[in-house]
Design a protein around this motif. Structure first.
Motif, PDB file in Angstrom:
ATOM      1  N   LEU A  57      42.241  36.869  39.681  1.00 52.35           N
ATOM      2  CA  LEU A  57      41.650  36.123  38.573  1.00 52.35           C
ATOM      3  C   LEU A  57      40.648  35.086  39.077  1.00 52.35           C
ATOM      4  N   ILE A  58      40.957  34.470  40.193  1.00 52.39           N
ATOM      5  CA  ILE A  58      40.014  33.515  40.778  1.00 52.39           C
ATOM      6  C   ILE A  58      38.734  34.230  41.188  1.00 52.39           C
ATOM      7  N   ALA A  59      38.875  35.416  41.773  1.00 58.34           N
ATOM      8  CA  ALA A  59      37.696  36.201  42.155  1.00 58.34           C
ATOM      9  C   ALA A  59      36.876  36.596  40.929  1.00 58.34           C
ATOM     10  N   VAL A  60      37.558  36.967  39.848  1.00 58.12           N
ATOM     11  CA  VAL A  60      36.852  37.300  38.611  1.00 58.12           C
ATOM     12  C   VAL A  60      36.108  36.071  38.090  1.00 58.12           C
ATOM     13  N   GLY A  61      36.772  34.924  38.142  1.00 59.54           N
ATOM     14  CA  GLY A  61      36.145  33.698  37.667  1.00 59.54           C
ATOM     15  C   GLY A  61      34.901  33.329  38.443  1.00 59.54           C
ATOM     16  N   LYS A  62      34.909  33.588  39.738  1.00 59.50           N
ATOM     17  CA  LYS A  62      33.731  33.306  40.556  1.00 59.50           C
ATOM     18  C   LYS A  62      32.608  34.304  40.277  1.00 59.50           C
ATOM     19  N   ALA A  63      32.978  35.557  40.076  1.00 59.59           N
ATOM     20  CA  ALA A  63      31.972  36.593  39.829  1.00 59.59           C
ATOM     21  C   ALA A  63      31.385  36.502  38.427  1.00 59.59           C
ATOM     22  N   TRP A  64      32.220  36.086  37.465  1.00 56.81           N
ATOM     23  CA  TRP A  64      31.797  36.062  36.062  1.00 56.81           C
ATOM     24  C   TRP A  64      32.136  34.686  35.478  1.00 56.81           C
ATOM     25  N   PRO A  65      31.307  33.693  35.758  1.00 58.25           N
ATOM     26  CA  PRO A  65      31.630  32.305  35.410  1.00 58.25           C
ATOM     27  C   PRO A  65      31.739  32.018  33.914  1.00 58.25           C
ATOM     28  N   GLU A  66      31.257  32.917  33.055  1.00 59.02           N
ATOM     29  CA  GLU A  66      31.364  32.683  31.623  1.00 59.02           C
ATOM     30  C   GLU A  66      32.605  33.339  31.010  1.00 59.02           C
ATOM     31  N   ALA A  67      33.330  34.093  31.820  1.00 60.03           N
ATOM     32  CA  ALA A  67      34.497  34.804  31.295  1.00 60.03           C
ATOM     33  C   ALA A  67      35.667  33.854  31.049  1.00 60.03           C
ATOM     34  N   ARG A  68      36.452  34.180  30.035  1.00 62.41           N
ATOM     35  CA  ARG A  68      37.702  33.477  29.773  1.00 62.41           C
ATOM     36  C   ARG A  68      38.819  34.298  30.404  1.00 62.41           C
ATOM     37  N   LEU A  69      39.685  33.668  31.173  1.00 63.95           N
ATOM     38  CA  LEU A  69      40.610  34.377  32.046  1.00 63.95           C
ATOM     39  C   LEU A  69      42.064  34.159  31.650  1.00 63.95           C
ATOM     40  N   TYR A  70      42.826  35.253  31.674  1.00 65.60           N
ATOM     41  CA  TYR A  70      44.237  35.219  31.300  1.00 65.60           C
ATOM     42  C   TYR A  70      45.032  36.069  32.296  1.00 65.60           C
ATOM     43  N   GLY A  71      46.246  35.638  32.588  1.00 66.08           N
ATOM     44  CA  GLY A  71      47.091  36.407  33.501  1.00 66.08           C
ATOM     45  C   GLY A  71      48.541  36.348  33.081  1.00 66.08           C
ATOM     46  N   VAL A  72      49.225  37.469  33.195  1.00 63.21           N
ATOM     47  CA  VAL A  72      50.653  37.532  32.886  1.00 63.21           C
ATOM     48  C   VAL A  72      51.383  38.166  34.061  1.00 63.21           C
ATOM     49  N   ASP A  73      52.555  37.636  34.375  1.00 58.10           N
ATOM     50  CA  ASP A  73      53.362  38.181  35.463  1.00 58.10           C
ATOM     51  C   ASP A  73      54.824  37.934  35.136  1.00 58.10           C
ATOM     52  N   ILE A  74      55.679  38.825  35.611  1.00 61.61           N
ATOM     53  CA  ILE A  74      57.108  38.701  35.337  1.00 61.61           C
ATOM     54  C   ILE A  74      57.802  37.744  36.295  1.00 61.61           C
ATOM     55  N   SER A  75      57.154  37.442  37.425  1.00 61.64           N
ATOM     56  CA  SER A  75      57.767  36.621  38.464  1.00 61.64           C
ATOM     57  C   SER A  75      57.399  35.154  38.316  1.00 61.64           C
TER      58      SER A  75
END
Length: 215
Positions: A57-75
């Motif tokens: 997600l951090i890499a996505v945020g750097k590549a696409w600075p206008e994107a809104r980012l969300y993440g889900v994990d069970i751990s």
């Protein structure tokens, strides 16, 4: 989520999470290519299922600075590391993280939205027992015109037999099972939910990349 699969993932990664990104960069191949191809529309929402340490997600945020980012994990253990990493990267105001089962999480309750322009899963389906359920859940989260992208271990088709035996044996120690039916699953999703599937092998079958474009 102390028991069940969440508890298992916590037990595996409670210590490993501290060296996860350093060690995994050598064999979780194809992640950066997937991120480079995401190309969300300006202001588009990107969801990672099985976000782990937050590295992707951090890499996505750097590549696409206008994107809104969300993440889900069970751990819970991995999410603790992810939150620290996101804050350190200066993205705490852009990334929303939540704990949930990849097969049945409520996106509206967790994130305040049901659909995302891009949904991706990186090397998580091979660790989810009901991986087909997780794939269907991911497809349900894709907005009309959006894309689901997946990368995971392949069947090592064009690599030596001893390599496959050694790799699969080692992966099994960490409850990782490469999914031989992944390509067919993409096609089934397209038939059931609408859209266009795609898939191709990477690195002589070491990994498989595929997904779905919703219409």
């Amino acid at each position: 989520m102390k028991g069940g699969h969440g508890g298992l993932m916590d037990s595996i990664y409670r210590r490993q999470r501290h060296i996860y990104d350093l060690s995994r960069k050598f064999y979780l191949l194809g992640r950066d290519g997937l991120i480079a191809d995401l190309a969300p529309p300006p202001g588009g929402a990107v969801l990672e299922i099985g976000c782990g340490t937050g590295r992707n997600l951090i890499a996505v945020g750097k590549a696409w600075p206008e994107a809104r980012l969300y993440g889900v994990d069970i751990s819970a253990a991995m999410l603790e590391t992810a939150r620290k990493a996101v804050t350190k990267a200066g993205m705490a105001d852009r990334v929303v993280l939540a704990q949930g089962d990849g097969c049945e999480f409520d996106a509206a309750a967790l994130f305040g939205r049901e659909a995302f322009e891009r949904v991706f899963i990186s090397y998580a389906l091979s660790m989810i027992p009901d991986w087909q359920g997780a794939l269907r859940q991911a497809a349900r989260c894709v907005a009309d015109g959006g894309k689901l992208e997946v990368v995971d271990f392949g069947q090592q088709d064009r690599l030596p037999k001893f390599w496959k035996q050694a790799l699969f044996g080692w992966l099994a120690r960490f409850h990782v099972a490469p999914r031989a039916e992944l390509r067919q699953a993409f096609e089934g999703l397209a038939a059931d939910m609408g859209g266009f599937p795609h898939s191709h092998v990477l690195y002589r079958g070491y990994a498989i990349r595929g997904g779905l474009i919703r219409v």
